[in-house]
Design a protein around this motif. Structure first.
Motif, PDB file in Angstrom:
ATOM      1  N   PHE A 178       2.713 -10.855   5.073  1.00  0.00           N
ATOM      2  CA  PHE A 178       3.807  -9.875   4.963  1.00  0.00           C
ATOM      3  C   PHE A 178       3.353  -8.705   4.085  1.00  0.00           C
ATOM      4  N   VAL A 179       2.794  -9.036   2.927  1.00  0.00           N
ATOM      5  CA  VAL A 179       2.367  -7.998   1.973  1.00  0.00           C
ATOM      6  C   VAL A 179       1.123  -7.262   2.485  1.00  0.00           C
ATOM      7  N   ALA A 180       0.180  -8.022   3.067  1.00  0.00           N
ATOM      8  CA  ALA A 180      -1.038  -7.387   3.608  1.00  0.00           C
ATOM      9  C   ALA A 180      -0.665  -6.374   4.697  1.00  0.00           C
ATOM     10  N   TYR A 181       0.350  -6.699   5.481  1.00  0.00           N
ATOM     11  CA  TYR A 181       0.747  -5.785   6.563  1.00  0.00           C
ATOM     12  C   TYR A 181       1.325  -4.485   5.992  1.00  0.00           C
ATOM     13  N   LEU A 182       2.127  -4.607   4.942  1.00  0.00           N
ATOM     14  CA  LEU A 182       2.701  -3.386   4.341  1.00  0.00           C
ATOM     15  C   LEU A 182       1.575  -2.468   3.876  1.00  0.00           C
ATOM     16  N   ASN A 183       0.562  -3.037   3.227  1.00  0.00           N
ATOM     17  CA  ASN A 183      -0.564  -2.225   2.748  1.00  0.00           C
ATOM     18  C   ASN A 183      -1.390  -1.666   3.905  1.00  0.00           C
ATOM     19  N   THR A 184      -1.591  -2.496   4.926  1.00  0.00           N
ATOM     20  CA  THR A 184      -2.388  -2.055   6.087  1.00  0.00           C
ATOM     21  C   THR A 184      -1.754  -0.821   6.728  1.00  0.00           C
ATOM     22  N   PHE A 185      -0.468  -0.916   7.046  1.00  0.00           N
ATOM     23  CA  PHE A 185       0.173   0.192   7.765  1.00  0.00           C
ATOM     24  C   PHE A 185       0.255   1.441   6.888  1.00  0.00           C
ATOM     25  N   ARG A 187      -1.983   2.329   4.642  1.00  0.00           N
ATOM     26  CA  ARG A 187      -3.322   2.951   4.680  1.00  0.00           C
ATOM     27  C   ARG A 187      -3.550   3.718   5.974  1.00  0.00           C
ATOM     28  N   LEU A 188      -2.864   3.301   7.036  1.00  0.00           N
ATOM     29  CA  LEU A 188      -3.014   3.974   8.326  1.00  0.00           C
ATOM     30  C   LEU A 188      -2.076   5.173   8.456  1.00  0.00           C
ATOM     31  N   GLY A 189      -1.392   5.512   7.353  1.00  0.00           N
ATOM     32  CA  GLY A 189      -0.500   6.679   7.379  1.00  0.00           C
ATOM     33  C   GLY A 189       0.828   6.413   8.059  1.00  0.00           C
ATOM     34  N   LEU A 190       1.226   5.137   8.120  1.00  0.00           N
ATOM     35  CA  LEU A 190       2.470   4.792   8.818  1.00  0.00           C
ATOM     36  C   LEU A 190       3.491   4.183   7.870  1.00  0.00           C
ATOM     37  N   LYS A 191       4.755   4.472   8.123  1.00  0.00           N
ATOM     38  CA  LYS A 191       5.843   3.793   7.420  1.00  0.00           C
ATOM     39  C   LYS A 191       6.349   2.713   8.349  1.00  0.00           C
ATOM     40  N   ALA A 192       5.954   1.479   8.099  1.00  0.00           N
ATOM     41  CA  ALA A 192       6.373   0.379   8.967  1.00  0.00           C
ATOM     42  C   ALA A 192       7.384  -0.481   8.222  1.00  0.00           C
ATOM     43  N   VAL A 193       8.513  -0.720   8.860  1.00  0.00           N
ATOM     44  CA  VAL A 193       9.598  -1.479   8.235  1.00  0.00           C
ATOM     45  C   VAL A 193       9.613  -2.906   8.779  1.00  0.00           C
ATOM     46  N   GLY A 231       7.860   2.372  -0.733  1.00  0.00           N
ATOM     47  CA  GLY A 231       6.389   2.412  -0.621  1.00  0.00           C
ATOM     48  C   GLY A 231       5.789   1.021  -0.440  1.00  0.00           C
ATOM     49  N   ALA A 232       4.515   0.982  -0.077  1.00  0.00           N
ATOM     50  CA  ALA A 232       3.809  -0.300   0.063  1.00  0.00           C
ATOM     51  C   ALA A 232       3.503  -0.849  -1.332  1.00  0.00           C
ATOM     52  N   PRO A 233       3.295  -2.162  -1.456  1.00  0.00           N
ATOM     53  CA  PRO A 233       3.029  -2.755  -2.778  1.00  0.00           C
ATOM     54  C   PRO A 233       1.788  -2.184  -3.458  1.00  0.00           C
ATOM     55  N   GLY A 234       0.778  -1.783  -2.678  1.00  0.00           N
ATOM     56  CA  GLY A 234      -0.435  -1.207  -3.279  1.00  0.00           C
ATOM     57  C   GLY A 234      -1.598  -2.180  -3.243  1.00  0.00           C
ATOM     58  N   LEU A 235      -2.807  -1.611  -3.274  1.00  0.00           N
ATOM     59  CA  LEU A 235      -4.000  -2.432  -3.044  1.00  0.00           C
ATOM     60  C   LEU A 235      -4.361  -3.306  -4.241  1.00  0.00           C
ATOM     61  N   ASP A 236      -3.699  -3.071  -5.380  1.00  0.00           N
ATOM     62  CA  ASP A 236      -4.020  -3.887  -6.559  1.00  0.00           C
ATOM     63  C   ASP A 236      -3.125  -5.119  -6.663  1.00  0.00           C
ATOM     64  N   VAL A 237      -2.359  -5.396  -5.629  1.00  0.00           N
ATOM     65  CA  VAL A 237      -1.465  -6.552  -5.668  1.00  0.00           C
ATOM     66  C   VAL A 237      -2.301  -7.835  -5.817  1.00  0.00           C
ATOM     67  N   ASP A 238      -1.769  -8.785  -6.582  1.00  0.00           N
ATOM     68  CA  ASP A 238      -2.508 -10.028  -6.821  1.00  0.00           C
ATOM     69  C   ASP A 238      -2.091 -11.067  -5.774  1.00  0.00           C
ATOM     70  N   PHE A 239      -2.956 -11.291  -4.791  1.00  0.00           N
ATOM     71  CA  PHE A 239      -2.608 -12.205  -3.708  1.00  0.00           C
ATOM     72  C   PHE A 239      -2.589 -13.664  -4.158  1.00  0.00           C
ATOM     73  N   GLU A 240      -3.153 -13.945  -5.322  1.00  0.00           N
ATOM     74  CA  GLU A 240      -3.090 -15.320  -5.840  1.00  0.00           C
ATOM     75  C   GLU A 240      -1.804 -15.537  -6.643  1.00  0.00           C
ATOM     76  N   GLY A 241      -1.103 -14.449  -6.940  1.00  0.00           N
ATOM     77  CA  GLY A 241       0.129 -14.555  -7.723  1.00  0.00           C
ATOM     78  C   GLY A 241       1.344 -14.807  -6.836  1.00  0.00           C
ATOM     79  N   ASP A 242       2.541 -14.678  -7.401  1.00  0.00           N
ATOM     80  CA  ASP A 242       3.780 -14.924  -6.667  1.00  0.00           C
ATOM     81  C   ASP A 242       4.184 -13.661  -5.901  1.00  0.00           C
ATOM     82  N   LEU A 243       4.129 -13.738  -4.590  1.00  0.00           N
ATOM     83  CA  LEU A 243       4.450 -12.562  -3.769  1.00  0.00           C
ATOM     84  C   LEU A 243       5.921 -12.535  -3.344  1.00  0.00           C
ATOM     85  N   GLN A 244       6.628 -13.631  -3.660  1.00  0.00           N
ATOM     86  CA  GLN A 244       8.005 -13.749  -3.180  1.00  0.00           C
ATOM     87  C   GLN A 244       8.893 -12.569  -3.601  1.00  0.00           C
ATOM     88  N   PRO A 245       8.793 -12.089  -4.876  1.00  0.00           N
ATOM     89  CA  PRO A 245       9.658 -10.960  -5.249  1.00  0.00           C
ATOM     90  C   PRO A 245       9.412  -9.713  -4.392  1.00  0.00           C
TER      91      PRO A 245
END
Ligand code: 5CA
Length: 444
Positions: A178-185, A187-193, A231-245
């Motif tokens: 879910f979070v990786a997709y927000l960052n991916t889109f 980076r591609l210049g898209l606002k994906a909901v 905005g997207a969470p950003g590329l510095d998000v910690d994928f080993e941490g709690d992503l639920q929030p």
């Protein structure tokens, strides 16, 4: 790249069979060539952008902890008989018989095959969690292939599959994607909901589609307007941490595709924030538990030594569809305006009088310096008239264009044009080159 050596078959006229702007521009800019309904060759320009999109999708999968592999396009039917989907998939599946009269198919997706691979090697709770993905061509014999690469029959998909010991852990894998997709889109210049979605032939009960709003989109969608601006969470998000929030922050706001739309819930959104629009589905994620692992016997032993069907999810991105979606979101009447991250060339050099000694020398110098500066320039060294060169450069979306002709050179000037804004600057050749190699215009 010198245009005289490149292969860029641009069209002057808008093809009459293309109904939406991205399809029209992809044909006019010589990016794709239709070979049969919904089946395309990727010409050099289209191929270059497709590979850039694919690379961004790959980088964000890797960052989220997914591992790349590659499965074949052709699959044995027997795998699909195990899950029961060989009959269920119906006419959308392209069925093939080999010389030994064995039933094969061109894969529309890979849940069965990845489950077969997983069950062959992974038997214990110690072997999970796992996130595996590939980027591979798919075939779906769509009833109505249309809008070019938006709804093709053959298309490029990134599909990831998750394997977890239980639902709780599976939810964490889901959140990673879910979070990786927000960052991916982003980076591609898209606002994906992300929107609550139906699961269709993949199955399961937890699913989100990632939708880019566009008038020409095939899906009708309803959402809280704040989601579009978030905005997207950003590329510095910690994928080993709690992503639920991060996930909760978005799923707390109303967003649903037509199939999942609940008018009563939507009415609770304050009237000025209710957005009903059309959109393009660029990604779709699913949690479907043991739907495949049970019938296909993909079992892992839990800590007490009891065999349990593994919990699975699958996560798709329409890589080739994204090219269409990006153009729908970024164009003007002259052509494409690429987001920097996927522009096929970093700059263009337009020689207004090829064959003129001064113009040729200045262009060669710019070409050498921009190439050395990593801008990957396209040098229009052809004998086409200036008007045609300007039109082509804007059509294919060269983000910065150094325009060089004998008249300007006599005064020691060239023109530097910014495609996005149309602004032009008269500069010395050195200044124009330096501005680009120093990234003076870069705006992300
Ligand atoms: N196995 C799951 C997830 S890996 C799956 O197949 N999901 S899907 O059916 O939703 O497809 C994933 C993505 O592929 C979609 O979100 C869409 O962006 C893209 N896609 C689906 N069908 C087509 C098509 N006919 N043409 C182009 N892209 C398509």
């Amino acid at each position: 790249m010198r245009l005289s050596r490149y292969f860029l078959p641009v069209l002057k006229e808008t093809p009459s069979d293309a109904q939406i702007v991205s399809h029209q521009l992809m044909l006019r800019a010589g990016m794709i060539r239709q070979q049969a309904a919904g089946i395309y060759s990727w010409l050099p320009l289209g191929h270059k952008v497709l590979k850039k999109i694919e690379q961004i999708v790959r980088e964000e999968q890797d960052r989220a902890g997914a591992v790349e592999m590659l499965m074949p396009t052709v699959q044995p039917a027997d795998l699909w008989r195990e899950s029961g989907r060989y009959d269920d998939y119906g006419d959308e599946m392209l069925r093939i018989t080999d010389r030994h009269k064995r039933d094969m198919l061109y894969g529309p997706t890979n849940e069965e095959m990845i489950t077969e691979i997983f069950r062959s090697y992974c038997k214990s709770y110690k072997d999970v969690p796992k996130l595996l993905y590939h980027i591979q061509w798919k075939f779906r014999d769509e009833r109505r292939p249309r809008f070019g690469v938006m709804r093709g029959r053959e298309f490029l998909m990134k599909d990831t599959y998750s394997f977890d010991i239980d639902e709780d852990s599976a939810r964490k894998s889901y959140n990673r994607m879910f979070v990786a997709y927000l960052n991916t889109f982003s980076r591609l210049g898209l606002k994906a909901v992300p929107m609550k979605a139906d699961t269709g032939p993949i199955g399961g009960d937890l699913s989100h589609e990632f939708i880019v709003l566009a008038e020409t989109g095939e899906s009708e969608v309803f959402c809280h307007a704040d989601l579009v601006e978030m905005g997207a969470p950003g590329l510095d998000v910690d994928f080993e941490g709690d992503l639920q929030p991060l996930v909760d922050q978005r799923t707390a706001l109303y967003a649903a595709t037509e199939e999942m739309h609940d008018p009563a819930e939507f009415a609770k959104v304050s009237a000025d924030r209710q957005l009903s629009a059309r959109g393009i589905e660029v990604g779709h994620i699913f949690y479907f538990g043991t739907k495949y692992s049970e019938p296909m016997k993909a079992l892992v032993q839990d800590r007490d030594g009891r065999p349990q069907p593994v919990h699975m999810g699958s996560y798709g991105v329409g890589v080739s569809r994204l090219l269409g979606a990006i153009i729908e979101a970024h164009h003007d009447e002259k052509g494409v305006i690429w987001p920097e991250s996927v522009a096929p060339f970093g700059a263009g050099i337009l020689n207004l009088r090829a064959g003129d000694d001064a113009a040729d020398a200045a262009c060669e110098d710019a070409y050498a310096k921009l190439s050395a500066g990593g801008l990957d320039p396209l040098y229009d060294d052809t004998s086409e008239r200036p008007g045609g060169k300007f039109a082509t450069a804007d059509l294919i979306g060269l983000p910065y264009q150094i325009i060089i002709g004998p008249r300007g050179l006599k005064e020691g000037k060239v023109e530097l044009k910014v495609r996005r804004t149309g602004e032009t600057h008269e500069l010395s050749p050195e200044d124009a080159i330096n501005r680009l190699t120093e990234g003076a215009f870069l705006n992300g």
